[in-house]
Design a protein around this motif. Structure first.
Motif, mmCIF file in Angstrom:
data_model
loop_
_atom_site.group_PDB
_atom_site.id
_atom_site.type_symbol
_atom_site.label_atom_id
_atom_site.label_comp_id
_atom_site.label_asym_id
_atom_site.label_seq_id
_atom_site.Cartn_x
_atom_site.Cartn_y
_atom_site.Cartn_z
ATOM 1 N N GLU A 33 0.848 -1.193 0.000
ATOM 2 C CA GLU A 33 0.000 0.000 0.000
ATOM 3 C C GLU A 33 0.885 1.245 0.000
ATOM 4 O O GLU A 33 1.798 1.368 0.825
ATOM 5 C CB GLU A 33 -0.927 0.017 1.209
ATOM 6 C CG GLU A 33 -1.804 1.262 1.269
ATOM 7 C CD GLU A 33 -2.731 1.253 2.473
ATOM 8 O OE1 GLU A 33 -3.674 2.057 2.499
ATOM 9 O OE2 GLU A 33 -2.487 0.449 3.402
ATOM 10 N N LEU A 53 0.944 4.752 1.028
ATOM 11 C CA LEU A 53 0.183 5.538 1.986
ATOM 12 C C LEU A 53 -0.003 6.968 1.488
ATOM 13 O O LEU A 53 0.891 7.548 0.857
ATOM 14 C CB LEU A 53 0.891 5.545 3.341
ATOM 15 C CG LEU A 53 1.126 4.158 3.955
ATOM 16 C CD1 LEU A 53 1.962 4.280 5.219
ATOM 17 C CD2 LEU A 53 -0.190 3.479 4.250
ATOM 18 N N PRO A 54 -1.166 7.563 1.754
ATOM 19 C CA PRO A 54 -1.414 8.937 1.278
ATOM 20 C C PRO A 54 -0.607 9.958 2.077
ATOM 21 O O PRO A 54 -0.255 9.742 3.245
ATOM 22 C CB PRO A 54 -2.918 9.109 1.507
ATOM 23 C CG PRO A 54 -3.229 8.190 2.650
ATOM 24 C CD PRO A 54 -2.319 7.005 2.476
ATOM 25 N N TYR A 83 -4.363 9.886 -2.062
ATOM 26 C CA TYR A 83 -5.191 8.693 -1.983
ATOM 27 C C TYR A 83 -4.317 7.456 -1.748
ATOM 28 O O TYR A 83 -3.229 7.345 -2.328
ATOM 29 C CB TYR A 83 -5.992 8.502 -3.279
ATOM 30 C CG TYR A 83 -6.824 9.689 -3.643
ATOM 31 C CD1 TYR A 83 -8.081 9.873 -3.088
ATOM 32 C CD2 TYR A 83 -6.359 10.647 -4.542
ATOM 33 C CE1 TYR A 83 -8.859 10.969 -3.421
ATOM 34 C CE2 TYR A 83 -7.115 11.743 -4.889
ATOM 35 C CZ TYR A 83 -8.365 11.899 -4.319
ATOM 36 O OH TYR A 83 -9.127 12.989 -4.649
ATOM 37 N N PRO A 84 -4.789 6.533 -0.928
ATOM 38 C CA PRO A 84 -4.048 5.270 -0.767
ATOM 39 C C PRO A 84 -4.185 4.410 -2.023
ATOM 40 O O PRO A 84 -5.274 4.229 -2.556
ATOM 41 C CB PRO A 84 -4.722 4.610 0.442
ATOM 42 C CG PRO A 84 -6.100 5.193 0.480
ATOM 43 C CD PRO A 84 -5.971 6.593 -0.055
ATOM 44 N N ARG A 96 -3.177 0.574 -3.707
ATOM 45 C CA ARG A 96 -2.822 -0.768 -3.243
ATOM 46 C C ARG A 96 -2.698 -1.731 -4.417
ATOM 47 O O ARG A 96 -3.387 -1.598 -5.431
ATOM 48 C CB ARG A 96 -3.871 -1.286 -2.268
ATOM 49 C CG ARG A 96 -4.174 -0.346 -1.123
ATOM 50 C CD ARG A 96 -5.239 -0.933 -0.212
ATOM 51 N NE ARG A 96 -5.646 0.038 0.795
ATOM 52 C CZ ARG A 96 -6.659 0.872 0.647
ATOM 53 N NH1 ARG A 96 -7.374 0.834 -0.470
ATOM 54 N NH2 ARG A 96 -6.961 1.745 1.586
ATOM 55 N N ASN A 99 -13.202 2.303 -0.836
ATOM 56 C CA ASN A 99 -12.188 1.642 -1.645
ATOM 57 C C ASN A 99 -12.823 1.022 -2.885
ATOM 58 O O ASN A 99 -13.934 0.486 -2.820
ATOM 59 C CB ASN A 99 -11.488 0.531 -0.846
ATOM 60 C CG ASN A 99 -10.697 1.076 0.317
ATOM 61 O OD1 ASN A 99 -9.815 1.908 0.132
ATOM 62 N ND2 ASN A 99 -11.013 0.622 1.511
#
Length: 306
Positions: A206, A208-209, A221-222, A224, A262
């Motif tokens: 992931e 990370l934001p 935004y995250p 993944r 998500n």
């Protein structure tokens, strides 16, 4: 998740445990008929698992949890035989309406070591109920024959082990391993189908934001990416059945970071370790919504009881 006082947390959730929907059509050669018979096998339904849990913090780096699982669901399986080209034979349709249920406990532990999170949970084996209605139809009309059956199924124990590691301020890596001991269960399968232990392994990363005026918009935004591989709890004619999933998704926080939505695109590849069986490729879109509850602080009272 419902926060409580004195380090306790109560949670409840429901998920689909087994998807039991499928459809298969072929033709069958019958020795005393000149034309093949068209056959259709279909199943509609699924099994769901709900969990009511309570957990407690044992310090800043350790927590223990206890959950009560209730599995429920049903599936209606039908088999249609079409004798249309065969003259006087009657088209038939058999239906098996199965309902399942069991209750079992689950124990879990969660620990943090620096930037590393560790989790382990174990679910006990359970005796479940299977109630079956057998229905026979002629020309898709109910013929009046109905048989009710009930029996006890042994659902196996299972365990899960997970670990996640934060690397720097922008990256998270996580992995998960799950085992279900179906080889020791008494689930009755077809002649060519035998039980086997189920293994699932997952790996995900992931991004990370990080919101700031200097970063590009997409860093808010995250993002993944993930991969999983599952070996199912049964074998076809001695060959293992499994699937692998590749996923790519992103999310967006809302409500002052109190919620997250998500969206992920997944590619699923299912196959049997035997080239005589067909393979299955699936593209699917998964949408999930999470709401984060803020921890409730314990109210402070003065010595005078105010």
């Amino acid at each position: 998740i419902f926060p409580s006082y004195y380090g306790f947390v109560v949670g409840f959730g429901v998920r689909q445990w087994r998807d039991m929907s499928y459809e298969y059509t072929d033709t069958v050669d019958v020795t005393f008929l000149d034309e093949p018979v068209a056959r259709n096998l279909e199943s509609v339904g699924g099994l769901y698992l709900s969990r009511l849990s309570v957990a407690r913090n044992l310090g800043d780096h350790l927590a223990l949890g206890l959950g009560i699982d209730w599995m429920f669901g049903e599936a209606e399986r039908t088999r249609t035989m079409d004798f249309s080209p065969a003259g006087s034979f009657v088209n038939s349709r058999d239906a098996f309406n199965d309902k399942y249920s069991f209750v079992r406990p689950t124990l879990g532990v969660f620990a943090t070591l620096g930037r590393t999170n560790l989790g382990f949970s174990w679910s006990a084996a359970a005796d479940g109920d299977q109630d079956r209605d057998l229905i026979y139809r002629e020309n898709n009309q109910f013929s009046g024959i109905l048989v009710e059956q009930s029996r006890i199924l042994e659902f196996p124990s299972s365990w899960r082990l997970g670990v996640s590691q934060r690397i720097g301020s922008a990256l998270m890596v996580a992995s998960d391993l799950e085992f279900e001991g179906w080889a020791d269960s008494n689930v009755q399968l077809d002649d060519l189908v035998t039980s086997g232990d189920q293994w699932t392994w997952c790996l995900g990363i992931e991004l990370l934001p990080h919101r700031s005026k200097e970063n590009p918009w997409y860093r808010s935004y995250p993002v993944r990416a993930g991969y999983s591989r599952t070996t199912y709890g049964y074998e076809l004619d001695g060959s293992r059945v499994g699937e692998q999933v590749f996923s790519l998704g992103a999310g967006s926080y809302f409500g002052r970071n109190n919620g997250l939505i998500n969206v992920a695109l997944e590619y699923v590849d299912r196959k049997v370790d035997n080239p005589v069986y067909p393979t299955e490729d699936v593209f699917r879109v998964v949408v999930s919504l999470s709401l984060f509850e803020k921890w409730t602080k314990i109210p402070r009272r003065s010595q005078r009881g105010e």
